[in-house]
Write a protein that holds these residues in place. Structure first.
Motif, PDB file in Angstrom:
ATOM      1  N   GLN A 177      39.649  37.304  44.086  1.00 51.04           N
ATOM      2  CA  GLN A 177      39.966  38.706  43.653  1.00 51.04           C
ATOM      3  C   GLN A 177      41.296  39.117  43.611  1.00 51.04           C
ATOM      4  O   GLN A 177      42.000  39.498  42.449  1.00 51.04           O
ATOM      5  CB  GLN A 177      39.209  39.835  44.625  1.00 51.04           C
ATOM      6  N   LYS A 206      43.515  38.968  40.016  1.00 51.39           N
ATOM      7  CA  LYS A 206      44.156  40.196  39.695  1.00 51.39           C
ATOM      8  C   LYS A 206      45.687  39.865  39.225  1.00 51.39           C
ATOM      9  O   LYS A 206      46.142  40.447  38.440  1.00 51.39           O
ATOM     10  CB  LYS A 206      44.138  41.189  40.769  1.00 51.39           C
ATOM     11  N   SER A 207      46.344  39.227  40.187  1.00 54.08           N
ATOM     12  CA  SER A 207      47.698  38.807  39.996  1.00 54.08           C
ATOM     13  C   SER A 207      47.970  37.969  38.669  1.00 54.08           C
ATOM     14  O   SER A 207      49.039  38.226  38.192  1.00 54.08           O
ATOM     15  CB  SER A 207      48.298  38.203  41.219  1.00 54.08           C
ATOM     16  N   GLY A 261      37.952  40.206  33.097  1.00 53.39           N
ATOM     17  CA  GLY A 261      36.700  40.622  34.298  1.00 53.39           C
ATOM     18  C   GLY A 261      35.835  39.742  34.368  1.00 53.39           C
ATOM     19  O   GLY A 261      35.168  39.413  35.430  1.00 53.39           O
ATOM     20  N   ALA A 297      35.871  37.369  37.394  1.00 50.70           N
ATOM     21  CA  ALA A 297      35.454  37.808  38.595  1.00 50.70           C
ATOM     22  C   ALA A 297      34.131  37.982  38.897  1.00 50.70           C
ATOM     23  O   ALA A 297      33.675  37.831  39.831  1.00 50.70           O
ATOM     24  CB  ALA A 297      36.167  39.467  38.527  1.00 50.70           C
TER      25      ALA A 297
END
Length: 75
Positions: free
Chosen positions: A32, A36-37, A42, A45
């Motif tokens: 996660q 994100k970084s 999505g 994820a």
């Protein structure tokens, strides 16, 4: 197999389940943060989410098997 060997086998299986649960949660949290970084979409994820769900379902099935085996040994 003796009762002691069966107990050792169940304890080993229980430790494996614990490692899978802890490891999958740590990998999920890391995925996660890294996702994100890096700005990953999505859908990646979601892929990690499904992989962790599969690991947790595997762990749940094994916990149930351990529980049933212990019930069978007691009575």
């Amino acid at each position: 197999m003796t009762g002691e060997q069966i107990e050792q086998q169940m304890a080993r299986k229980g430790r494996m389940v614990a490692v899978v649960i802890a490891g999958s949660m740590l990998l999920w949290m890391a995925a996660q943060v890294v996702g994100k970084s890096l700005g990953l979409p999505g859908r990646y994820a979601l892929l990690f989410d499904f992989a962790v769900i599969a690991a947790l379902v595997w762990a749940l099935v094994n916990i149930y098997q351990i529980w049933r085996a212990r019930q069978g040994m007691q009575g």
